[in-house]
Design a protein around this motif. Structure first.
Motif, PDB file in Angstrom:
ATOM      1  N   ILE A 167       0.794  -1.423  -0.085  1.00 21.74           N
ATOM      2  CA  ILE A 167      -0.082  -0.080   0.106  1.00 21.74           C
ATOM      3  C   ILE A 167       0.730   1.404  -0.131  1.00 21.74           C
ATOM      4  O   ILE A 167       0.077   2.152  -0.085  1.00 21.74           O
ATOM      5  N   ILE A 169      11.080  -1.723  -0.761  1.00 25.15           N
ATOM      6  CA  ILE A 169      10.098  -2.438  -1.850  1.00 25.15           C
ATOM      7  C   ILE A 169      10.540  -2.611  -3.375  1.00 25.15           C
ATOM      8  O   ILE A 169       9.337  -2.909  -4.088  1.00 25.15           O
ATOM      9  N   ALA A 180       7.273   2.709   5.418  1.00 24.69           N
ATOM     10  CA  ALA A 180       7.833   2.389   6.532  1.00 24.69           C
ATOM     11  C   ALA A 180       8.922   0.706   6.248  1.00 24.69           C
ATOM     12  O   ALA A 180      10.324   1.546   6.814  1.00 24.69           O
ATOM     13  N   CYS A 181       8.925   0.356   5.312  1.00 22.07           N
ATOM     14  CA  CYS A 181       9.674  -0.911   4.935  1.00 22.07           C
ATOM     15  C   CYS A 181      11.395   0.154   4.771  1.00 22.07           C
ATOM     16  O   CYS A 181      12.644  -0.729   5.318  1.00 22.07           O
ATOM     17  N   CYS A 239       3.859   2.379   2.078  1.00 23.69           N
ATOM     18  CA  CYS A 239       3.554   3.450   2.913  1.00 23.69           C
ATOM     19  C   CYS A 239       4.697   3.828   3.619  1.00 23.69           C
ATOM     20  O   CYS A 239       5.345   5.150   3.657  1.00 23.69           O
TER      21      CYS A 239
HETATM   22  S1  SF4 Z   1       6.655  -3.202   1.236  1.00 20.64           S
HETATM   23 FE1  SF4 Z   1       6.934  -1.188   2.378  1.00 20.64          FE
HETATM   24  S2  SF4 Z   1       5.844   0.376   1.488  1.00 20.64           S
HETATM   25 FE2  SF4 Z   1       4.609  -1.663   0.843  1.00 20.64          FE
HETATM   26  S3  SF4 Z   1       3.160  -2.060   2.218  1.00 20.64           S
HETATM   27 FE3  SF4 Z   1       5.200  -2.969   2.866  1.00 20.64          FE
HETATM   28  S4  SF4 Z   1       5.934  -1.242   5.059  1.00 20.64           S
HETATM   29 FE4  SF4 Z   1       4.722  -0.262   3.339  1.00 20.64          FE
END
Ligand code: SF4
Lengths: 483, 219, 263
Positions: A314, A342, A318-319, A316
């Protein structure tokens, strides 16, 4: 300082440049530390695991019925007066958008944040067609002024500090240099307001496309997204085909996960749900709304049960916020639209493994990304899979990612086949171990990049195998157990 | 284009992994809030104030004087508001010459874009309720209160009935039966004034939308 | 996330050394074995064990990894728990073996093997319920929990809990404790500069916490961080957690190898 000229394939050069730039490193470290603690605080009073489980389940449920949901979305949107277009490639999507603009005689386009449009380099395409495309998200605007690309999917200008931005705004727009962020922001607002009033077309991304109701949801803080989707006479939304979700009720958990994971906000200022163009009695909103659904490699990912998890994302960020590699080198080093974890699992599909072969290896597989991913994408497992694809390393499971086998050099194969010869045969292994202990004095003192900053450990005088052999022989005679 | 559509859908259909296992979607974690009205109000207020929204709790029959005071405090010269909605009508009736002038969104945007963007100081809108968990206001812009009222003027006043504060967005969707009755052209959750942190993570308000969001919470 | 305890404490375990402990840090292995024996557990050391297969697996060479794993399957036959002085190799056996063999004829046997696997410090703490009496001098120590131990095995609390049993040990916590040290196997060679930046930060955080020594359950991290602190002259040696614990139980300075020979 700008890194945008680094070619796509040169991850190493990009990483090197970033590592040698203390300013970039400080900017990222500070920013990522802030984002990590904000996220943690935002989830403090949540039962996070069940929420992530739910997020993952919703995305999987949507992917399980992806073609049907896309059709449902299309039918509902069409019924409501939105025109739906399909593009197999980024270029096709660019052409569709250009054609819509040209049919309206549009000269200028104002854009809300859209990573898909970055992915297909829409701005350049439109400019080549004589259509001015201006970014309106403050971060994107800064990056566009600097003629760079976003270094983060949520915070595009995070690689710059206030000084640098002040200088940039001064050079490009004549804004007085200042450290006052309010002042700089107000100045950008003024510049962009003019553009909003005159732009012929607004182009936005989509965060969730709800099939059940035919609704395009946009998540944002600034209000530029709302202006983009409300002021110009025509709104074009562009999104990857994977962004569809089944039901409106799916929104609440995904939104709760998205904003908290991204920036530690309990919600963004605006959650904008667009379902139709301006109706006869309405006084604002675009008279025409278009949705461009872009495949661009996504349906290929969909062919594989494991790789498909990539499509849950999605976006975000966070990764990347939690990634120790991203934190050290920043987004530009990757040389790809999506950086960080990602990016490492997505870009090989979009560009092929030839162009992205350095990405899957640029990870310690530490798992910080998967630990925070709101939809529980097993990122390390997918990296592992891509490493395997890059060397065609599994005869039981054929490779299928474009460009697979690109790293299958004879030397690599030789190393691993020797390694296997030794480790699959206990006697060979013990023999090699004994040899190592005897040669311990002769070990090289240098080992590439390792010894540039570290000493090399010395093999033990006797292996544990040897020690235990002796010991087991001893204990056989002495039977009494110790207390 | 139709060719692209067919090709994409075909690839998806043919490629779909055979035994696509989908876990149950258990929504418990976003439901089961059981907050009392007072708890909902407090939470709403706390959440929206944490992002620079302002909340004034006022008696239902006393909001107009409060609004007048706030208009003066914010040095507002004119106020854009609905023509037909009951509270707006009540306000128009009680208005007098010395107060800021009242404007309405009578013509399509194109006819007064410059004025709306450059000369309107504030807008007052109604809303369909609030959300305690996120400190959000629910707006369904319509012909009478178009979208840009809540976006373009630098100050946005909102009238919110305290008893219309729901626990979660999920609850709103169900109790207001959004899916059943169909969504409007544009629906919005607004949670605070416009903001950005794009310059070195420093918060700045009013970047593209209002700099101030002021909720009159009617009890 | 934590592994279910066996109904009755086992009387016998298989010790799986891992290649790094075997070749570079056998003292950590011996310390682990002696800690188990101190609990009255009989330790079996199969001479046919080699390497868990992780190096090839994480480089994408699954075929080669599988062959090596099959050799381990043979070497580790039996029913009793298999204990490893490494979170990373334990995670390989427990979580990655079943993936590697999914859909193969050996899948079931591999799963049975995976089910028997324990990371040794976790085994000592929760299964053996070890009680540690500290005999050493006061010291400030920082725990570095490896990423595999922390995230794949769920053992973030294990090392600290063991250290906290030691009365003379002051455990200090470094900033960003959960951040990776930058080892990552071949990553440290292939992306040496990024790895170097990571280990520099980790070492500095450990130093800044006031640690005189750091301990860890994973030799990869230990080689990485201690190699760095040594080369940079930071005066912050590293030690395997098991070696450290064993050392604390016995008069200081007495090497575990000598103690082992005494039985
Ligand atoms: S892969 Fe990364 S950007 Fe995608 S939803 Fe998970 S943490 Fe968020």
């Amino acid at each position: 300082m700008s890194l945008q000229t680094i070619p796509l394939h040169s991850f190493d050069a990009g990483a090197q440049a970033a590592l040698n730039n203390p300013q970039v490193r400080r900017n990222f470290r500070q920013a990522m530390d802030g984002l990590m603690s904000k996220r943690a605080a935002a989830f403090a009073d949540w039962e996070l695991e069940p929420l992530r489980e739910l997020g993952a389940a919703i995305r999987l449920r949507a992917l399980a019925r992806l073609p049907e949901l896309l059709e449902q979305l299309e039918a509902n949107l069409q019924k409501q007066g939105v025109q739906v277009h399909w593009a197999q490639t980024g270029e096709e999507a660019c052409q569709i958008i250009r054609d819509i603009c040209q049919a309206r005689g549009a000269k200028s386009v104002i854009k809300g944040k859209s990573m898909v449009s970055e992915e297909m380099e829409l701005n350049h395409f439109l400019e080549a067609a004589g259509i001015e495309a201006l970014e309106s998200d403050l971060g994107e605007y800064i990056v566009q002024l600097a003629e760079e690309t976003p270094s983060h999917i949520i915070m595009p200008a995070i690689h710059k500090n206030t000084d640098e931005i002040s200088q940039l705004l001064h050079e490009k727009t004549g804004t007085e240099p200042s450290h006052d962020v309010d002042y700089l922001t107000a100045s950008a607002r003024q510049q962009l307001r003019e553009k909003f009033m005159t732009a012929d077309v607004g182009i936005s991304g989509v965060n969730f496309a709800v099939a059940e109701t035919g609704t395009l949801c946009l998540v944002e803080n600034e209000g530029n997204g709302r202006l983009t989707t409300s002021v110009p006479a025509c709104h074009i939304a562009v999104t990857g085909i994977e962004k569809v979700i089944e039901k409106l009720e799916d929104v609440t958990p995904l939104l709760a996960l998205l904003t908290r994971s991204a920036t530690g906000q309990h919600i963004t200022t605006y959650f904008n749900m667009v379902s139709a163009p301006r109706q006869a009695d309405e006084k604002d909103g675009p008279e025409a709304v278009h949705l461009v659904l872009v495949d661009s490699g996504r349906s290929a990912i969909y062919q594989d049960e494991a790789l498909l998890d990539t499509l849950r994302c999605i976006r975000c960020g966070a990764c990347m916020n939690h990634c120790p590699v991203y934190t050290r080198i920043g987004g530009h080093a990757y040389g790809t639209t999506y950086p960080g974890p990602i990016g490492k699992i997505l870009m090989p599909h979009l560009l092929g493994l030839e162009a992205t072969q350095d990405l899957p290896s640029a990870s310690t597989l530490c798992g910080a990304c998967a630990e925070v991913c709101p939809v529980k994408i097993p990122i390390p497992r997918l990296l592992q899979r891509l490493r395997k694809e890059a060397v065609d390393g599994d005869s039981l499971r054929p490779s299928r990612v474009r460009g697979h086998g690109v790293k299958r050099h004879w030397r690599e194969r030789l190393i691993w086949s020797v390694w296997r010869q030794i480790h699959a045969r206990p006697r060979a292994y013990r023999w090699a171990g004994n040899l190592l202990t005897r040669l311990r004095g002769l070990m090289p003192k240098q080992l590439g990049g390792w010894t540039r900053v570290r000493t090399l450990p010395k093999p033990a005088a006797r292996t544990l195998h040897q020690l235990m052999q002796t010991r087991d022989a001893q204990t056989k005679t002495a039977q009494e157990p110790r207390a | 284009m139709n060719q692209a559509r067919a090709a994409i859908l075909q690839r998806l259909r043919q490629g779909r992994p055979a035994d696509f296992a989908v876990p149950e979607s258990d929504f418990t974690v976003v439901r089961q809030r059981n907050w009392s009205l007072e708890e909902r109000i407090e939470r709403f207020q706390q959440k929206i104030e944490s992002v620079q929204g302002q909340v004034h709790r006022v008696a239902e029959d006393h909001w107009i004087p409060v609004l007048i005071r706030l208009l003066a405090e914010h040095q507002i010269n004119n106020l854009l508001l609905s023509e037909n909605k009951a509270p707006a009508q009540a306000l128009r009736e009680q208005w007098h010459e010395d107060l800021p002038s009242l404007l309405s969104y009578q013509q399509p945007l194109e006819a007064w874009k410059e004025t709306l963007f450059n000369q309107v100081d504030a807008a007052l809108t109604s809303c369909r309720g609030g959300i305690a968990e996120t400190g959000s206001l629910i707006l369904w812009p319509d012909a009478d209160e178009p979208r840009l009222m809540s976006l373009v003027p630098p100050v946005h006043f909102v009238l919110l009935q305290a008893k219309q504060i729901y626990a979660t967005f999920d609850e709103v969707l169900r109790e207001q039966a959004w899916v059943e009755q169909g969504l409007p052209t544009n629906a919005l959750l607004i949670s605070g004034p416009s903001k950005t942190a794009d310059i070195e993570q420093t918060l700045a308000y009013g970047v593209h939308g209002p700099k101030a969001l002021i909720v009159l919470l009617l009890e | 996330m934590s592994q279910a305890l066996p109904p009755t404490p086992p009387t016998q375990v298989i010790f799986y050394a891992t290649c790094l402990v075997d070749l570079y840090f056998p003292d950590a292995g011996l310390a682990g074995i002696q800690l188990l024996e101190r609990q009255g557990i009989q330790v079996i050391f199969p001479q046919n064990q080699t390497c868990c297969g992780q190096p090839a697996y994480s480089s994408g060479f699954n075929d080669q990894a599988r062959e090596v794993v099959l050799a381990q399957l043979e070497a580790l036959a039996g029913d009793c728990p298999i204990v490893l002085p490494s979170g990373s190799c334990a995670a390989m056996m427990k979580h990655h073996y079943p993936e590697l063999f999914a859909g193969t004829p050996q899948a079931q046997a591999i799963q049975a093997l995976a089910d028997r696997v324990w990371e040794l410090s976790d085994f000592l703490l929760r299964v053996c319920q070890i009680q540690l009496q500290d005999q050493g001098q006061p010291i400030k120590v920082a725990m570095h929990t490896s990423c595999s131990a922390r995230r794949e095995m769920g053992l973030a609390e294990t090392g600290p809990q063991l250290l906290d049993q030691l009365s003379q040990v002051e455990r200090v916590e470094q900033a960003r404790a959960s951040e990776c040290c930058g080892f990552g196997g071949r990553f440290s060679l292939r992306h040496a500069d990024i790895s170097a930046a990571m280990v520099a930060d980790k070492a500095q955080a450990l130093k800044a916490a006031g640690a005189e020594r750091f301990v860890t359950t994973d030799c990869g991290c230990m080689m990485n961080i201690a190699g760095y602190t040594e080369k940079q002259g930071l005066g912050l040696p590293g030690q395997h957690l098991l070696s450290f614990l064993w050392e604390r139980l016995n008069a200081e300075g007495q090497a575990p190898e000598e103690v082992g020979g005494r039985s």
